[in-house]
Motif scaffolding. Structure first.
Motif, short mmCIF file in Angstrom:
data_model
loop_
_atom_site.label_atom_id
_atom_site.label_comp_id
_atom_site.label_asym_id
_atom_site.label_seq_id
_atom_site.Cartn_x
_atom_site.Cartn_y
_atom_site.Cartn_z
N SER A 21 -12.77 62.46 43.99
CA SER A 21 -14.03 62.06 43.10
C SER A 21 -14.99 63.24 43.85
CB SER A 21 -14.47 61.01 43.28
OG SER A 21 -14.99 60.58 45.06
N ASN B 167 -11.32 51.68 47.49
CA ASN B 167 -11.25 52.69 46.35
C ASN B 167 -9.86 53.31 46.52
OD1 ASN B 167 -11.61 55.46 45.47
ND2 ASN B 167 -13.28 54.93 44.87
N GLN C 215 -12.23 50.29 35.52
CA GLN C 215 -13.49 50.33 34.74
C GLN C 215 -14.18 51.57 34.53
OE1 GLN C 215 -15.69 47.21 37.04
NE2 GLN C 215 -14.64 45.69 36.36
N LYS C 216 -14.74 51.83 33.49
CA LYS C 216 -15.38 53.04 33.34
C LYS C 216 -16.73 53.07 34.25
CE LYS C 216 -14.35 53.72 28.38
NZ LYS C 216 -14.54 53.91 26.96
N ASP C 217 -17.61 51.96 34.21
CA ASP C 217 -18.72 52.13 35.12
C ASP C 217 -18.27 51.06 36.31
OD1 ASP C 217 -20.45 53.34 33.20
OD2 ASP C 217 -20.73 51.55 32.23
N LYS C 218 -17.82 51.81 37.27
CA LYS C 218 -17.27 50.94 38.59
C LYS C 218 -18.46 50.38 39.27
CE LYS C 218 -13.26 54.12 38.93
NZ LYS C 218 -12.45 54.91 39.73
N ASN C 219 -18.05 49.06 39.53
CA ASN C 219 -19.10 48.15 40.36
C ASN C 219 -18.79 48.62 41.82
OD1 ASN C 219 -20.02 45.98 41.91
ND2 ASN C 219 -20.44 44.95 39.88
N ASN D 251 -10.72 49.89 39.44
CA ASN D 251 -10.53 51.14 39.26
C ASN D 251 -10.12 51.78 37.92
OD1 ASN D 251 -10.41 52.54 42.38
ND2 ASN D 251 -9.60 50.58 42.29
#
Length: 365
Positions: free
Chosen positions: A28, A168, A155-159, A153
């Motif tokens: 990332s 991760n 999810q678009k908007d990761k919590n 992982n």
């Protein structure tokens, strides 16, 4: 005379991480920025519980798994497995309600995991009606971890809070690669340990294992593209020979790390978590990969990921769980044969090894 450099003392000293710049891909942007600032891959490994320790998630999410871990009491009567036609997934249900993971996701398994769903249901159906211990559900635990990781992982908007709890995927893979440096199957004792019998057995088990995985990762590197600097290059696993190398660390090359990480990036989530469990149990990356190669049943993945250096099914590389236990636990086996077992220690370890490896094998099957 006091022995200065025993194999166990060397293993303690050589606990070192991956250092230096790398060509490892698919980081990332935050990882890359941190690497640029601090100059070490260890810099972006999250501050979570060390590998090998209890990974039980603490959460206030209302789910059956959390309720069980807090009350330790059986609170259901009927366990079923239901196929969700819309999602094409199997769901484990307690009294008609779909079981939820510690992070609150439905324990929903893909169509290919019907056997796993039934085995998870079997765990819940056969728990005793008395104080329940969390280790009574090893398969549920490892399956729930895979489900939580998959959902978080994807999810678009990761919590960020949830990622902190479960991990991760990039960080998990980097942590697993670190076990190649301290792999128990890449450390050879001196020739006089246990009258030479331990070293003899290590040579019998580990030398063919090393050659197998040098060939395996070399074939993988060439099958997927230009992962090796030169066409004639081969993967060479570095190992530590206490007879000649003395007290020093062991470290794999950047090329080896990159090839292995590229391979890890191709693994399905359930296989990756099975690999994680096997590595944490055996303290051996090679034992973990061996468990995957011996238990995955998907024909396409077998040909492209796990048996790509084998030409036909009859030649597929395979080890039983008992053989993997011996490879990863060889020194302890020799110690207990000579000095005897410590009650409530070695016997418990044996059960843990079998339970954890069997759960990992069933997860990736």
């Amino acid at each position: 005379m006091l022995r200065v450099a025993t194999r166990s003392s060397i293993r303690t000293v050589i606990k070192s991480g991956i250092r230096g710049p790398s060509l490892i891909s698919k980081f990332s942007s935050s990882c890359i920025n941190k690497l640029a600032r601090e100059g070490t891959l260890n810099s972006f490994i999250p501050d979570i519980k060390p590998l090998g320790q209890d990974k039980t998630i603490e959460s206030n999410v209302k789910s059956e798994t959390n309720r069980l871990s807090k009350t330790l009491n059986k609170f259901w009567e009927k366990v079923d497995v239901k196929f969700n036609e819309n999602l094409r997934h199997y769901e484990v249900q307690l009294d008609g309600k779909t079981l939820k993971t510690p992070l609150g996701f439905p324990l929903s398994l893909p169509e290919t995991k019907k056997q796993l769903a039934n085995l998870v249901a079997h765990e819940w159906a056969h728990l005793p009606d008395l104080k329940v211990k969390t280790h009574s559900l090893p398969l549920t635990s490892i399956t729930a971890r895979a489900v939580d990781l998959r959902n978080i992982n994807e999810q678009k908007d990761k919590n960020a809070d949830m990622i902190a709890k479960v991990g991760n995927l990039e960080d998990i893979k980097i942590n697993l690669i670190r076990y190649l440096d301290t792999d128990t199957c890449l450390i050879f004792t001196t020739h006089d340990e246990y009258k030479g019998n331990l070293r003899k057995r290590q040579d019998e088990l580990y030398i063919p294992l090393i050659k197998e995985y040098e060939d395996f990762f070399t074939k993988y590197a060439k099958s997927v593209g230009n992962l090796l600097p030169n066409e004639t290059d081969k993967i060479e696993l570095q190992y530590l020979d206490c007879e000649t190398d003395g007290l020093r660390g062991n470290k794999q090359s950047i090329t080896t790390q990159n090839v292995v990480l590229h391979w890890l990036n191709q693994l399905p989530i359930y296989d990756l978590i099975a690999l994680e469990k096997a590595i944490l149990t055996s303290k051996s990356f090679l034992c973990g990969v061996t468990l995957l190669r011996s238990n995955v049943s998907d024909e396409y993945n077998l040909k492209t990921l796990y048996q790509l250096n084998r030409s036909n099914v009859d030649d597929y590389y395979h080890k039983t769980i008992q053989e993997i236990v011996e490879m990863g636990n060889l020194e302890t086996i020799f110690q207990t044969e000579e000095w005897g077992e410590v009650e409530d220690t070695h016997d418990v370890d044996k059960v843990d090894w079998l339970r954890n490896l069997a759960s990992a094998a069933l997860l990736c099957h």
